[in-house]
Design a protein around this motif. Structure first.
Motif, PDB file in Angstrom:
ATOM      1  N   ALA A 192      -4.911  -2.448  -9.842  1.00  0.00           N
ATOM      2  CA  ALA A 192      -6.449  -2.229  -9.812  1.00  0.00           C
ATOM      3  C   ALA A 192      -6.174  -2.695 -12.136  1.00  0.00           C
ATOM      4  O   ALA A 192      -7.455  -3.407 -12.072  1.00  0.00           O
ATOM      5  CB  ALA A 192      -7.517  -1.735  -9.023  1.00  0.00           C
ATOM      6  N   SER A 193      -5.868  -2.178 -12.297  1.00  0.00           N
ATOM      7  CA  SER A 193      -6.271  -1.737 -14.121  1.00  0.00           C
ATOM      8  C   SER A 193      -4.619  -2.610 -14.854  1.00  0.00           C
ATOM      9  O   SER A 193      -5.020  -2.620 -15.896  1.00  0.00           O
ATOM     10  CB  SER A 193      -6.486  -0.727 -14.192  1.00  0.00           C
ATOM     11  OG  SER A 193      -4.907  -0.202 -14.260  1.00  0.00           O
ATOM     12  N   ILE A 224       0.616  -1.521  -0.075  1.00  0.00           N
ATOM     13  CA  ILE A 224      -0.268  -0.252  -0.283  1.00  0.00           C
ATOM     14  C   ILE A 224       0.520   0.962  -0.280  1.00  0.00           C
ATOM     15  O   ILE A 224       2.401   0.942   0.829  1.00  0.00           O
ATOM     16  CB  ILE A 224      -0.778  -0.346   1.205  1.00  0.00           C
ATOM     17  CG1 ILE A 224      -1.911  -0.871   1.019  1.00  0.00           C
ATOM     18  CG2 ILE A 224      -1.621   1.310   1.652  1.00  0.00           C
ATOM     19  CD1 ILE A 224      -2.410  -0.880   2.389  1.00  0.00           C
ATOM     20  N   VAL A 225       0.716   2.078  -1.189  1.00  0.00           N
ATOM     21  CA  VAL A 225       1.589   3.230  -1.324  1.00  0.00           C
ATOM     22  C   VAL A 225       1.242   4.525  -0.731  1.00  0.00           C
ATOM     23  O   VAL A 225       0.325   4.830  -0.789  1.00  0.00           O
ATOM     24  CB  VAL A 225       1.812   3.614  -2.591  1.00  0.00           C
ATOM     25  CG1 VAL A 225       2.476   4.424  -2.679  1.00  0.00           C
ATOM     26  CG2 VAL A 225       2.682   2.492  -3.207  1.00  0.00           C
ATOM     27  N   SER A 226       2.495   4.812   0.837  1.00  0.00           N
ATOM     28  CA  SER A 226       1.405   6.099   1.531  1.00  0.00           C
ATOM     29  C   SER A 226       2.593   7.110   0.767  1.00  0.00           C
ATOM     30  O   SER A 226       2.469   8.574   1.713  1.00  0.00           O
ATOM     31  CB  SER A 226       1.841   5.852   3.182  1.00  0.00           C
ATOM     32  OG  SER A 226       2.997   5.174   2.882  1.00  0.00           O
ATOM     33  N   GLY A 257      -0.853   7.498  -3.088  1.00  0.00           N
ATOM     34  CA  GLY A 257      -2.329   7.564  -3.011  1.00  0.00           C
ATOM     35  C   GLY A 257      -2.867   6.714  -3.968  1.00  0.00           C
ATOM     36  O   GLY A 257      -4.065   6.320  -4.514  1.00  0.00           O
ATOM     37  N   SER A 258      -1.814   6.225  -4.877  1.00  0.00           N
ATOM     38  CA  SER A 258      -2.540   4.650  -5.895  1.00  0.00           C
ATOM     39  C   SER A 258      -3.030   3.588  -5.748  1.00  0.00           C
ATOM     40  O   SER A 258      -2.493   3.610  -4.222  1.00  0.00           O
ATOM     41  CB  SER A 258      -1.035   4.403  -6.455  1.00  0.00           C
ATOM     42  OG  SER A 258      -0.738   5.696  -7.508  1.00  0.00           O
ATOM     43  N   ALA A 259      -3.791   2.922  -6.156  1.00  0.00           N
ATOM     44  CA  ALA A 259      -4.508   1.204  -5.260  1.00  0.00           C
ATOM     45  C   ALA A 259      -3.284   0.271  -4.880  1.00  0.00           C
ATOM     46  O   ALA A 259      -2.062   1.322  -5.733  1.00  0.00           O
ATOM     47  CB  ALA A 259      -5.005   0.958  -6.811  1.00  0.00           C
ATOM     48  N   PRO A 260      -3.141   0.252  -4.436  1.00  0.00           N
ATOM     49  CA  PRO A 260      -2.394  -0.612  -3.263  1.00  0.00           C
ATOM     50  C   PRO A 260      -1.907  -1.992  -4.839  1.00  0.00           C
ATOM     51  O   PRO A 260      -2.459  -2.016  -6.345  1.00  0.00           O
ATOM     52  CB  PRO A 260      -2.562  -2.324  -2.416  1.00  0.00           C
ATOM     53  CG  PRO A 260      -4.175  -1.617  -2.383  1.00  0.00           C
ATOM     54  CD  PRO A 260      -4.820  -0.202  -3.608  1.00  0.00           C
TER      55      PRO A 260
END
Length: 189
Positions: A151-152, A132-134, A168-171
Motif C-alpha cells: 500500500a505504501s 495476503i500474509v497470514s 497482518g501487513s497489507a497485501p
C-alpha cells in the motif's frame, strides 16, 4: 515490510568452523545461534563434510546455484538435493553432505521446533502475483529481479535480496517483466 539487501548481509563462520555462512535474517533481530526463533542464511559449500548440529531446530535446505548435494541424515535414507528440490530435516541429527559436481550455494531455513513452524516453497514470477500474509513471511529472490508493491511502498529486488513481511501487513504484490525465481518462507506460531 522490510527490504533486505544482499550487500548488507553478515558473513560469519559456520557453527562447526568448517566454512562460512551469510546470515540474511534472524528473529528476534538480536538473537544468537543458540536462541533464535528462526534464521535464514546462505552458504557456499566447496567440499564434502559434516553439517553443524543445531539442537531443537528444524531445517530446510535448497540449492540455489550448482549441481547439488547428496544429504545424509542419521537414521534416514540419503537424499539428493538439487535446484528442483526442497528438503526438510531435523538439525539435531548427525548430518553430512557430498557434493554432486562441484561447489554449490544453498539457502538454509531454520526454525525452533515447538516455537515456530516453517513452510518453504518456490515460485516463478512472470507477471504479477498478490500475497495476503497470514503469518510472518520472507521472500528471497533466487535469480532475476522483481518489483514488490504494498500500500505504501514500491521497490526493486535483485538476485539474493529479500523482503520480510510481518504478520497482518497489507497485501504485497510481486511482479517481474521476465521470470524471477523467488523462495517464499512462511513462519507460523
Amino acid at each position: 515490510m522490510q527490504i533486505l539487501r544482499a550487500a548488507n548481509y553478515k558473513v560469519m563462520p559456520w557453527k562447526n568452523g568448517l566454512g562460512s555462512t551469510t546470515e540474511i535474517a534472524i528473529f528476534p533481530a538480536n538473537a544468537k545461534l543458540d536462541d533464535f526463533d528462526w534464521r535464514v542464511s546462505m552458504a557456499q559449500v566447496t567440499s564434502d563434510g559434516p553439517f553443524s548440529s543445531f539442537p531443537g531446530i528444524d531445517r530446510t535446505l535448497l540449492v540455489i546455484d550448482g549441481a547439488g548435494i547428496d544429504l545424509n541424515v542419521h537414521g534416514s535414507a540419503s537424499v539428493r538435493i538439487d535446484r528442483s528440490t526442497i528438503h526438510s530435516f531435523p538439525g539435531d541429527q548427525q548430518t553430512s553432505a557430498t557434493l554432486i559436481d562441484g561447489s554449490i550455494t544453498d539457502l538454509n531455513v531454520m526454525s525452533r521446533r515447538g516455537i515456530v513452524s516453517q513452510h518453504v516453497r518456490r515460485i516463478n514470477v512472470m507477471k504479477r502475483q498478490d500475497f495476503i500474509v497470514s503469518a510472518q513471511a520472507f521472500l528471497f529472490v533466487e535469480h532475476g529481479t522483481a518489483t514488490v508493491r504494498s500500500a505504501s511502498t514500491v521497490d526493486s529486488l535483485s538476485a539474493h535480496d529479500a523482503l520480510l513481511v510481518e504478520q497482518g501487513s497489507a497485501p504485497v504484490a510481486i511482479e517481474s517483466d521476465a521470470t524471477a525465481h523467488v523462495v517464499i518462507i512462511e513462519f507460523g506460531r
